[in-house]
Design an enzyme around this catalytic site. Structure first.
Site, PDB file in Angstrom:
ATOM      1  N   GLU A  97     -33.143  99.407 161.549  1.00 49.18           N
ATOM      2  CA  GLU A  97     -32.815 100.103 162.787  1.00 49.18           C
ATOM      3  C   GLU A  97     -33.913 101.096 163.146  1.00 49.18           C
ATOM      4  O   GLU A  97     -34.152 101.373 164.319  1.00 49.18           O
ATOM      5  CB  GLU A  97     -31.462 100.818 162.674  1.00 49.18           C
ATOM      6  CG  GLU A  97     -30.919 101.294 164.009  1.00 49.18           C
ATOM      7  CD  GLU A  97     -29.482 101.771 163.932  1.00 49.18           C
ATOM      8  OE1 GLU A  97     -28.578 100.996 164.308  1.00 49.18           O
ATOM      9  OE2 GLU A  97     -29.260 102.919 163.493  1.00 49.18           O
TER      10      GLU A  97
ATOM     11  N   HIS B 281     -28.193  85.474 139.457  1.00 48.13           N
ATOM     12  CA  HIS B 281     -27.372  84.264 139.458  1.00 48.13           C
ATOM     13  C   HIS B 281     -27.060  83.799 140.876  1.00 48.13           C
ATOM     14  O   HIS B 281     -26.138  82.997 141.072  1.00 48.13           O
ATOM     15  CB  HIS B 281     -26.081  84.522 138.677  1.00 48.13           C
ATOM     16  CG  HIS B 281     -26.332  84.884 137.247  1.00 48.13           C
ATOM     17  ND1 HIS B 281     -26.421  83.946 136.240  1.00 48.13           N
ATOM     18  CD2 HIS B 281     -26.561  86.091 136.655  1.00 48.13           C
ATOM     19  CE1 HIS B 281     -26.675  84.555 135.090  1.00 48.13           C
ATOM     20  NE2 HIS B 281     -26.768  85.855 135.316  1.00 48.13           N
TER      21      HIS B 281
ATOM     22  N   LYS C  22     -23.765  96.247 173.450  1.00 49.87           N
ATOM     23  CA  LYS C  22     -22.605  97.096 173.744  1.00 49.87           C
ATOM     24  C   LYS C  22     -22.188  96.957 175.210  1.00 49.87           C
ATOM     25  O   LYS C  22     -20.999  96.845 175.531  1.00 49.87           O
ATOM     26  CB  LYS C  22     -22.947  98.563 173.467  1.00 49.87           C
ATOM     27  CG  LYS C  22     -23.012  98.968 172.014  1.00 49.87           C
ATOM     28  CD  LYS C  22     -23.290 100.468 171.967  1.00 49.87           C
ATOM     29  CE  LYS C  22     -23.460 100.981 170.558  1.00 49.87           C
ATOM     30  NZ  LYS C  22     -23.756 102.434 170.548  1.00 49.87           N
TER      31      LYS C  22
END
Length: 540
Positions: free
Chosen positions: A350, A381, A503
């Site tokens: 960001e 793993h 947004k």
């Protein structure tokens, strides 16, 4: 200023061409690695931490050129401007003074405000921890629910989890961020309204996700017996918009202030960290601040050649802008640091995921790499196969805590052994000849599958013990690393315009999901089709 117009750039490019095919295995060979050893030359300390850069694909000449790059790009000037409270966030006309939140100098910016708010936090945290602050039936608080998103969630959640071993066992801390109702619903299953305190954290107090969850939580309190007039015993707000907090229904006395000169992803040191202070207590919160202050001082005063944040940032630029690395991995070999990679994803991407320079021109070079990670040994793993034998270069930060914070001490040598062995294996690799010997004459066809190219770069950060102070230093190290890279790339790490468009369109789409009719020409065909399917499922 463009990155490749700096005077040092041609020298760096020529140096990269010179060493790009060199193998770390050869640099560590006994014939080449004489005293002072490579590890001795490339291990640096600061702020209570140590960093071993020796398993990176660089030489003394590389570091000298990268430091020259930093100086030509004005890293020191940008650093000093930030600490001085200058407007280093020009697109929003703001300072970026998260460092002032942990400063102890009387002449540091905004110290009177910072001290007053921290004292208010401490009084409140002590009251909750001691049982003096009770719920509406007189029961002490046993659950704290922090509602926020982004910097209002990731930092506090990461720190509370990391410092669980020094947190009070009397209060459980829960974090709710996602607007998906499942996030809040799962917390509601585990809490009792008579014993729960909600901390609503939003700079504007208008954030969609946060306010949706806050309203649902408030309704849940009332539906489960809490009189509306008693909600003040259960809700506090943290915001730079106190009027909006009061409008929501939180008592003015229960409002804690944050400021617009602190970015959300840098805000855990402020009242945004109230959940941290309640969990670990005001004294340990002060230790967290002290650790960050240790790193601040190191960043301000250490020469770039031995400056941990500067070196972290410059090594990252070396791989991003010369080797073309598109991602980098953070692998904390500490379950306590489970949420550190998530926190760093926001901090790094960001902040530096930008394509516009400070002067408004567009960059013609890569900026932020994709940041990702998982605690060790879990990652071994899952994706270490790709790191060892895949064709993609992924630089890695290993983080090792040398002493355990838990009573199961016999586990710890195994954990550390895996961390150090992975860095060694990634560096050394295994040649085809070595693989043939392992495969043997019976299965020569197996040899290519047993070959490891090695030469995979890693940095190992060492923490003696995970304490509030060392954690504070570790977080500040990465904060300052981000600034160093932003200065070299000539971008603004303190805004986040990239979150705005989604947004805006989200509000339009939300209205269309419940509208009586929707104009199919309002959106592109794909989005219109998605809305139509969702409307059908929702019964619209």
């Amino acid at each position: 200023m463009t990155l490749n117009s700096l005077p040092v750039w041609p020298a760096l490019q020529a140096h990269y061409e010179e060493i790009r095919d060199a193998h770390l295995r050869d640099w560590f060979a006994p014939a080449n690695d004489r005293a002072p050893t490579r590890a001795e030359r490339f291990t640096f300390e600061g702020g209570g931490l140590a960093a071993d850069f020796s398993k990176n694909r660089l030489t003394d000449a590389t570091l000298a050129l990268l430091v020259r790059l930093a100086r030509e790009a004005g890293v020191e000037a940008r650093r000093d401007a930030m600490f001085a409270g200058e407007t280093v966030n020009p697109t929003e006309g703001r300072a970026a003074l998260h460092t002032a939140l942990r400063a102890n100098a009387a002449d540091a910016p905004f110290q009177a405000q910072v001290a007053a708010e921290r004292a208010k936090m401490a009084r409140f945290a002590d009251a909750v921890r001691s049982g003096a602050w009770t719920g509406y039936t007189g029961k002490r608080i046993r659950h704290v629910v922090n509602i926020g998103i982004g910097g209002s969630d990731l930092g506090p959640k990461m720190v509370v989890h990391a410092l669980h071993h020094v947190a009070t066992p009397d209060i459980a801390t829960h974090f709710v961020s996602n607007v998906d109702g499942a996030d809040l619903a799962r917390v509601l299953e585990r809490i009792d309204p008579e014993e729960t305190l909600a901390i609503i954290v939003s700079k504007t107090f208008t954030t969609l996700e946060t306010m949706t969850n806050a309203r649902s939580l408030r309704d849940w309190f009332v539906a489960n017996g809490c009189p509306e007039g008693a909600l003040a015993k259960h809700f506090v707000g943290v915001s730079a918009n106190p009027a909006e907090v009061v409008k929501f229904g939180i008592a003015e006395a229960n409002v804690f202030e944050m400021w617009d000169w602190v970015g959300g992803r840098y805000s855990l040191w402020s009242a945004v960290g109230l959940s941290i202070m309640i969990a670990i207590g005001p004294e340990r919160f002060d230790e967290l601040l002290a650790g960050a202050r240790d790193m601040d001082e190191h960043f301000r005063t250490a020469p770039l050649e031995r400056n941990l944040p500067a070196l972290q940032g410059l090594v990252g630029i070396w791989y991003r802008n010369f080797f073309g690395a598109q991602s980098y991995l953070v692998a904390p070999y500490s379950e306590a640091l489970h949420y550190l990679p998530s926190y760093l994803q926001q901090l790094e991407m960001e902040s530096n995921g930008k394509s516009a320079r400070i002067d408004g021109a567009f960059v013609d070079y890569p900026t932020s790499a994709v940041t990702w990670g998982e605690p060790g040994t879990n990652g071994q793993h899952a994706f270490f196969q790709m790191l060892h034998q895949g064709p993609t270069l992924v630089p890695i930060d290993f983080i090792a805590v040398l002493t355990p914070e838990h009573p199961l001490a016999s586990h710890h040598p195994k954990l550390l052994a895996n961390c150090f062995a992975q860095s060694e294996a990634l560096m050394l690799g295994r040649t085809l000849d070595e693989a043939r010997k392992i495969a043997g004459p019976a299965k020569p066809e197996l040899a290519p599958h047993l070959t490891f190219p090695g030469n995979r770069p890693t940095t190992t950060l060492l923490v003696d013990a995970l304490t509030p102070r060392t954690l504070g230093a570790l977080i500040a190290l990465y904060e300052h690393k981000v600034l160093v890279q932003a200065a070299v790339w000539n971008i603004n790490p303190f805004d986040q315009w990239g979150v705005e468009l989604g947004k805006i369109l989200g509000k339009v789409v939300e209205a269309d999901l419940t509208a009586a009719q929707v104009d199919p020409a309002k959106h592109d065909s794909s989005t219109s089709a998605l809305i139509a399917r969702a409307r059908k499922a929702l019964g619209e």
